[in-house]
Design a protein around this motif. Structure first.
Motif, PDB file in Angstrom:
ATOM      1  N   PRO A   4      -5.635  14.423  20.314  1.00 11.92           N
ATOM      2  CA  PRO A   4      -5.693  14.518  18.854  1.00 11.92           C
ATOM      3  C   PRO A   4      -4.509  13.834  18.147  1.00 11.92           C
ATOM      4  O   PRO A   4      -4.176  14.168  17.025  1.00 11.92           O
ATOM      5  CB  PRO A   4      -5.654  16.021  18.620  1.00 11.92           C
ATOM      6  N   GLY A   5      -3.879  12.890  18.829  1.00  9.44           N
ATOM      7  CA  GLY A   5      -2.759  12.191  18.202  1.00  9.44           C
ATOM      8  C   GLY A   5      -3.202  11.350  17.015  1.00  9.44           C
ATOM      9  O   GLY A   5      -4.391  11.043  16.837  1.00  9.44           O
ATOM     10  N   ARG A   6      -2.255  10.976  16.213  1.00  4.90           N
ATOM     11  CA  ARG A   6      -2.511  10.157  15.039  1.00  4.90           C
ATOM     12  C   ARG A   6      -1.578   8.942  15.054  1.00  4.90           C
ATOM     13  O   ARG A   6      -0.493   9.002  15.631  1.00  4.90           O
ATOM     14  CB  ARG A   6      -2.310  10.952  13.750  1.00  4.90           C
ATOM     15  N   ALA A   7      -2.026   7.881  14.371  1.00  2.00           N
ATOM     16  CA  ALA A   7      -1.229   6.648  14.348  1.00  2.00           C
ATOM     17  C   ALA A   7      -1.186   6.085  12.939  1.00  2.00           C
ATOM     18  O   ALA A   7      -2.082   6.327  12.116  1.00  2.00           O
ATOM     19  CB  ALA A   7      -1.808   5.616  15.310  1.00  2.00           C
ATOM     20  N   LEU A  44       4.987  -5.127  -9.213  1.00  2.00           N
ATOM     21  CA  LEU A  44       5.274  -3.847  -9.864  1.00  2.00           C
ATOM     22  C   LEU A  44       4.036  -2.952  -9.912  1.00  2.00           C
ATOM     23  O   LEU A  44       4.136  -1.732  -9.805  1.00  2.00           O
ATOM     24  CB  LEU A  44       5.799  -4.083 -11.278  1.00  2.00           C
ATOM     25  N   ALA A  45       2.879  -3.553 -10.067  1.00  2.00           N
ATOM     26  CA  ALA A  45       1.650  -2.766 -10.160  1.00  2.00           C
ATOM     27  C   ALA A  45       1.203  -2.221  -8.814  1.00  2.00           C
ATOM     28  O   ALA A  45       0.586  -1.145  -8.758  1.00  2.00           O
ATOM     29  CB  ALA A  45       0.537  -3.623 -10.769  1.00  2.00           C
ATOM     30  N   HIS A  46       1.516  -2.929  -7.724  1.00  2.00           N
ATOM     31  CA  HIS A  46       0.945  -2.556  -6.424  1.00  2.00           C
ATOM     32  C   HIS A  46       1.981  -2.230  -5.350  1.00  2.00           C
ATOM     33  O   HIS A  46       1.614  -1.709  -4.291  1.00  2.00           O
ATOM     34  CB  HIS A  46       0.049  -3.689  -5.919  1.00  2.00           C
ATOM     35  N   GLY A  47       3.247  -2.533  -5.597  1.00  2.00           N
ATOM     36  CA  GLY A  47       4.255  -2.404  -4.549  1.00  2.00           C
ATOM     37  C   GLY A  47       4.399  -0.999  -4.001  1.00  2.00           C
ATOM     38  O   GLY A  47       4.594  -0.817  -2.792  1.00  2.00           O
ATOM     39  N   GLN A  48       4.323   0.002  -4.844  1.00  2.00           N
ATOM     40  CA  GLN A  48       4.488   1.377  -4.360  1.00  2.00           C
ATOM     41  C   GLN A  48       3.382   1.737  -3.366  1.00  2.00           C
ATOM     42  O   GLN A  48       3.634   2.418  -2.365  1.00  2.00           O
ATOM     43  CB  GLN A  48       4.490   2.356  -5.537  1.00  2.00           C
ATOM     44  N   ARG A  49       2.177   1.263  -3.629  1.00  2.00           N
ATOM     45  CA  ARG A  49       1.074   1.517  -2.688  1.00  2.00           C
ATOM     46  C   ARG A  49       1.287   0.735  -1.397  1.00  2.00           C
ATOM     47  O   ARG A  49       0.987   1.243  -0.301  1.00  2.00           O
ATOM     48  CB  ARG A  49      -0.248   1.128  -3.347  1.00  2.00           C
ATOM     49  N   TRP A  50       1.797  -0.497  -1.488  1.00  2.00           N
ATOM     50  CA  TRP A  50       2.043  -1.276  -0.279  1.00  2.00           C
ATOM     51  C   TRP A  50       3.040  -0.585   0.642  1.00  2.00           C
ATOM     52  O   TRP A  50       2.992  -0.767   1.863  1.00  2.00           O
ATOM     53  CB  TRP A  50       2.566  -2.662  -0.644  1.00  2.00           C
ATOM     54  N   MET A  51       3.957   0.184   0.060  1.00  2.00           N
ATOM     55  CA  MET A  51       5.006   0.835   0.848  1.00  2.00           C
ATOM     56  C   MET A  51       4.496   1.993   1.699  1.00  2.00           C
ATOM     57  O   MET A  51       5.156   2.403   2.649  1.00  2.00           O
ATOM     58  CB  MET A  51       6.111   1.376  -0.074  1.00  2.00           C
ATOM     59  N   ARG A  52       3.348   2.547   1.353  1.00  3.41           N
ATOM     60  CA  ARG A  52       2.873   3.745   2.044  1.00  3.41           C
ATOM     61  C   ARG A  52       2.475   3.425   3.480  1.00  3.41           C
ATOM     62  O   ARG A  52       1.972   2.345   3.779  1.00  3.41           O
ATOM     63  CB  ARG A  52       1.663   4.336   1.304  1.00  3.41           C
ATOM     64  N   ALA A  53       2.695   4.424   4.347  1.00  6.41           N
ATOM     65  CA  ALA A  53       2.230   4.279   5.724  1.00  6.41           C
ATOM     66  C   ALA A  53       0.714   4.150   5.728  1.00  6.41           C
ATOM     67  O   ALA A  53       0.009   4.869   5.014  1.00  6.41           O
ATOM     68  CB  ALA A  53       2.668   5.476   6.553  1.00  6.41           C
ATOM     69  N   ALA A  54       0.205   3.238   6.504  1.00  7.97           N
ATOM     70  CA  ALA A  54      -1.230   2.980   6.562  1.00  7.97           C
ATOM     71  C   ALA A  54      -1.801   3.587   7.837  1.00  7.97           C
ATOM     72  O   ALA A  54      -1.475   3.136   8.939  1.00  7.97           O
ATOM     73  CB  ALA A  54      -1.495   1.476   6.538  1.00  7.97           C
ATOM     74  N   PRO A  55      -2.635   4.610   7.721  1.00  5.65           N
ATOM     75  CA  PRO A  55      -3.208   5.240   8.924  1.00  5.65           C
ATOM     76  C   PRO A  55      -4.034   4.251   9.729  1.00  5.65           C
ATOM     77  O   PRO A  55      -4.688   3.362   9.179  1.00  5.65           O
ATOM     78  CB  PRO A  55      -4.096   6.358   8.344  1.00  5.65           C
ATOM     79  N   PRO A  80       4.705   0.419  14.161  1.00  8.35           N
ATOM     80  CA  PRO A  80       3.677   1.343  14.635  1.00  8.35           C
ATOM     81  C   PRO A  80       4.295   2.706  14.953  1.00  8.35           C
ATOM     82  O   PRO A  80       5.344   2.793  15.613  1.00  8.35           O
ATOM     83  CB  PRO A  80       3.154   0.685  15.908  1.00  8.35           C
ATOM     84  N   VAL A  81       3.662   3.753  14.474  1.00  8.13           N
ATOM     85  CA  VAL A  81       4.139   5.115  14.710  1.00  8.13           C
ATOM     86  C   VAL A  81       2.983   5.946  15.254  1.00  8.13           C
ATOM     87  O   VAL A  81       1.916   6.018  14.637  1.00  8.13           O
ATOM     88  CB  VAL A  81       4.666   5.759  13.412  1.00  8.13           C
ATOM     89  N   PHE A  82       3.175   6.541  16.424  1.00 12.69           N
ATOM     90  CA  PHE A  82       2.173   7.441  17.012  1.00 12.69           C
ATOM     91  C   PHE A  82       2.717   8.856  16.973  1.00 12.69           C
ATOM     92  O   PHE A  82       3.840   9.109  17.417  1.00 12.69           O
ATOM     93  CB  PHE A  82       1.844   7.040  18.446  1.00 12.69           C
ATOM     94  N   SER A  83       1.922   9.764  16.428  1.00 12.15           N
ATOM     95  CA  SER A  83       2.348  11.162  16.289  1.00 12.15           C
ATOM     96  C   SER A  83       1.538  12.022  17.249  1.00 12.15           C
ATOM     97  O   SER A  83       0.313  12.142  17.110  1.00 12.15           O
ATOM     98  CB  SER A  83       2.133  11.626  14.840  1.00 12.15           C
ATOM     99  N   GLN A  84       2.238  12.600  18.213  1.00 10.63           N
ATOM    100  CA  GLN A  84       1.574  13.415  19.219  1.00 10.63           C
ATOM    101  C   GLN A  84       1.546  14.888  18.790  1.00 10.63           C
ATOM    102  O   GLN A  84       2.489  15.366  18.152  1.00 10.63           O
ATOM    103  CB  GLN A  84       2.290  13.281  20.567  1.00 10.63           C
TER     104      GLN A  84
END
Length: 476
Positions: A103-106, A83-94, A445-449
């Motif tokens: 200049p793409g991002r992942a 409960l204390a950390h799960g919301q942060r675990w859910m975030r996409a990790a750059p 994995p998500v690559f943003s062009q």
């Protein structure tokens, strides 16, 4: 659900309902996941005394305090951590990418796998069912739990209490015999976690392979303890023996991470037996009448322990009773026993003991202990009692185990910040805390062009510019 051989079709129906629910609509939001975790916490809080009583009845005798300490508190700690950390675990990790992809991002995007299956053993039925369930729920999965047929009272109570708070599409409890367990493991789960013996783990893995279900296997193994040469003072030696003995006698040794056997300097063997007896008397002063000592789960398991000791003695070992009381077969109370002078062919040195029988193995040089550990299957846990930092580092560097506790037993399993799992024959994969979230998530994995990017310069038709760029890329 209280599944029985006549209700195997219900097993398929429940799985299909969870799978359909997991594949329609949006993935579970943090609000949904947190609500499920809080409801699970509420179920445990409202029923903790009843759970302890049911588990004690299933065993024949087990202390309420032991259930509170080793099961209830551990699961609640895990839920609070999620409960204390799960919301942060859910975030996409750059994730940084090299200059060739600018200049793409992942990023890595955690997603629920879908439906998680959990197969629970009898020895810690609350912790080893709701602990993994915490990991599955914080990761946003629907969850089915198959409980052991050897804990029927607890299984019925957990099914009833969870059904009051959870829709079967979210979390459901399955009880039943071995055939139900086999059918359960053949369901096409998105992830299956099994806790139990290595032999059954192989069967589970074979069943899961038919549907290409990924598995986490938390198995057993002969976890060694070492009292090193650096334990020289009387106080340190008494403390080491007491901590080792409590690790061996909690739940009457019916613990996958219990110290299976102990290595110690040859000159300290007699001293160890005397210290172990003092520790048993201190922890269980009223044996066999104390309610704090746990019964062996079944007559079959009780008889197996007796046979292991009898065979070792017949092959030349000496059995040292560590308690003043005799075994009580009617109540399945098997008193702690140490064994010395064992034949290397004894089953007690080859098979997982899973009871309060402790082989004591003397050594002359620490390196020979390291060699023996490395020549055996990888253990689930390793316990080293030592004060010399160089010896500690040598053992840690040269041995492989699922987890290690220094100068105590069990403690590496407690903190939710540490993953729990085996290696080799003692298991694969890990859970607890963030490791559990990751185990029950797909890290996509998500690559943003960007609109304009130099990769387009490498589209055909190829010419001089493409040649120059390729030469630059290939440069080292």
């Amino acid at each position: 659900m209280d599944a029985a051989p006549g209700h195997l079709d219900d097993l398929e129906r429940l799985f299909e309902a969870q799978r359909d629910a997991s594949r329609c609509g949006e993935p579970a939001s943090w609000a949904v996941r947190a609500d499920r975790l809080r409801r699970l916490r509420g179920v445990i809080g409202a029923n903790r005394a009843a759970y302890a009583q049911a588990i004690s009845m299933d065993f024949g005798q087990r202390s309420r305090h032991e259930t509170e300490l080793l099961e209830v508190a551990h699961v609640l700690d895990g839920i609070d951590h999620a409960l204390a950390h799960g919301q942060r675990w859910m975030r996409a990790a750059p994730r940084a990418v090299g200059w060739k992809f600018w200049p793409g991002r992942a990023a890595l995007l955690p997603q629920p796998l879908g439906v998680a299956g959990i197969v629970t053993p009898w020895n810690y039925p609350l912790d080893l069912s709701l602990g993994p369930a915490t990991s599955a729920l914080v990761a946003g999965n629907r969850t089915m739990i198959k409980l052991s047929e050897l804990t029927p009272r607890f299984g019925a109570l957990l099914a009833e209490s969870c059904a009051r708070e959870f829709d079967a599409n979210e979390l459901c409890i399955v009880n039943g015999d071995v055939e139900v367990a086999r059918r359960f493991c053949r369901l096409a789960f998105d992830h299956l976690l099994f806790t139990g013996s290595t032999a059954v783990g192989r069967e589970v893995m074979r069943a899961a392979s038919a549907t290409l279900t990924p598995v986490t296997l938390e198995l057993g193994g002969k976890s060694p303890a070492i009292i090193g040469p650096g334990i020289t003072s009387d106080a340190d030696f008494e403390r080491a023996v007491a901590r080792l003995i409590i690790g061996k006698t909690f739940n009457a040794g019916q613990t996958c991470i219990a110290p299976d056997h102990v290595y110690l300097p040859r000159a300290k063997q007699d001293r160890f037996i005397a210290s172990a007896r003092r520790a048993v008397r201190r922890f269980y002063p009223a044996l066999p009448d104390t309610p704090d000592y746990t019964s062996i789960i079944t007559d079959q398991h009780y008889a197996r322990l007796g046979a292991l000791v009898d065979e070792a003695v017949s092959q030349g070992a000496t059995a040292h009773a560590l308690a003043d009381a005799a075994h009580d077969a009617a109540r399945r109370l098997f008193m702690p026993v140490a064994l010395t002078g064992m034949n290397e062919a004894s089953r007690v040195l080859r098979e997982e003991i899973f009871g309060p029988v402790l082989p004591v193995l003397p050594f002359d040089d620490l390196d020979e202990v390291i060699t023996r550990i490395n020549n055996a299957p990888r253990p689930l846990a390793l316990y080293l009692f030592e004060r010399d930092r160089r010896r500690i580092e040598r053992v840690l560097a040269r041995t492989v185990a699922g987890g290690v506790t220094l100068n105590d037993t069990f403690m590496h399993v407690g903190p939710p910040q540490l993953p729990f799992g085996g290696v080799g024959a003692s298991g694969m994969g890990a859970y607890h805390g963030k490791a559990g979230f990751d185990a029950f998530s797909h890290m996509k994995p998500v690559f943003s062009q960007r609109r304009f990017h130099p990769v387009s310069w490498l589209y055909p038709p190829y010419g001089v510019r493409a040649e120059r760029i390729l030469r630059m890329i290939a440069r080292r």
